[in-house]
Design an enzyme around this catalytic site. Structure first.
Site, PDB file in Angstrom:
ATOM      1  N   HIS A  77       2.297  10.443  -3.143  1.00  7.33           N
ATOM      2  CA  HIS A  77       0.841  10.541  -1.996  1.00  7.33           C
ATOM      3  C   HIS A  77       0.155   9.749  -1.385  1.00  7.33           C
ATOM      4  O   HIS A  77       0.310   8.885  -2.386  1.00  7.33           O
ATOM      5  CB  HIS A  77       0.365  11.607  -2.292  1.00  7.33           C
ATOM      6  N   ASP A 128       6.742 -14.725  -9.835  1.00  2.00           N
ATOM      7  CA  ASP A 128       7.091 -14.895  -8.737  1.00  2.00           C
ATOM      8  C   ASP A 128       6.829 -17.096  -8.527  1.00  2.00           C
ATOM      9  O   ASP A 128       6.838 -17.897  -7.472  1.00  2.00           O
ATOM     10  CB  ASP A 128       7.150 -14.365  -7.635  1.00  2.00           C
TER      11      ASP A 128
END
Length: 159
Positions: A77, A128
């Site tokens: 949700h 990263d």
């Protein structure tokens, strides 16, 4: 063990209807652990990394990820989070970084997925930013540490 909540009577995936649930304060904490070479951790901590402040970038990425969990994980949700916190704790003795996230809201559904997503994305951001200097960084131990609120009550992972 309780029934799977995201599967309907026909065995199909569906979004849980939370409209009948009471709004309660809900909170969740999660973690991810990152193992790296001592040289990589020193580069981050000294502020000498060529991509800039690795921890600040990871913290922001984790916060943004928590806010967008509903777009990443099917059947989640969209939530109005009232608090998202991402902490990064470096341990030079073990050459690890521990990412801990905290998500909180007053609502009808829990924030476990948001906390797990925040910790995971913060860890992925560290990878990263550091992959140019070390490709064999390991992200492990992504887990829910604690959750409160809602019908299922309080959960705390074993220490």
């Amino acid at each position: 063990m309780s029934e799977l909540t995201h599967i309907n009577a026909s065995g199909e995936a569906n979004m849980v209807d939370v409209s009948g649930k009471a709004e309660t304060v809900r909170e969740a904490r999660a973690e991810a652990v990152i193992d790296m070479a001592p040289e990589t951790l020193s580069l981050i901590l000294s502020g000498q990394h060529h991509k800039g402040d690795v921890f600040a970038t990871a913290r922001i990425a984790g916060i943004q990820a928590a806010k967008r969990t509903w777009e990443l994980i099917p059947l989640c949700h969209p939530l109005m989070l009232s608090k998202v916190e991402v902490s990064l704790i470096a341990n030079q003795e073990t050459s690890q970084v521990r990412v801990e996230s905290l998500c909180k809201l007053t609502g009808k559904t829990g924030v476990e997925m948001e906390a797990l997503t925040a910790a995971s994305v913060a860890a992925l951001t560290i990878y990263d930013m550091c992959k140019a200097v070390q490709k064999d960084i390991v992200i492990s131990s992504v887990k829910l540490l604690e959750k409160t609120g809602g019908k299922s009550g309080h959960f705390k992972a074993d220490a």
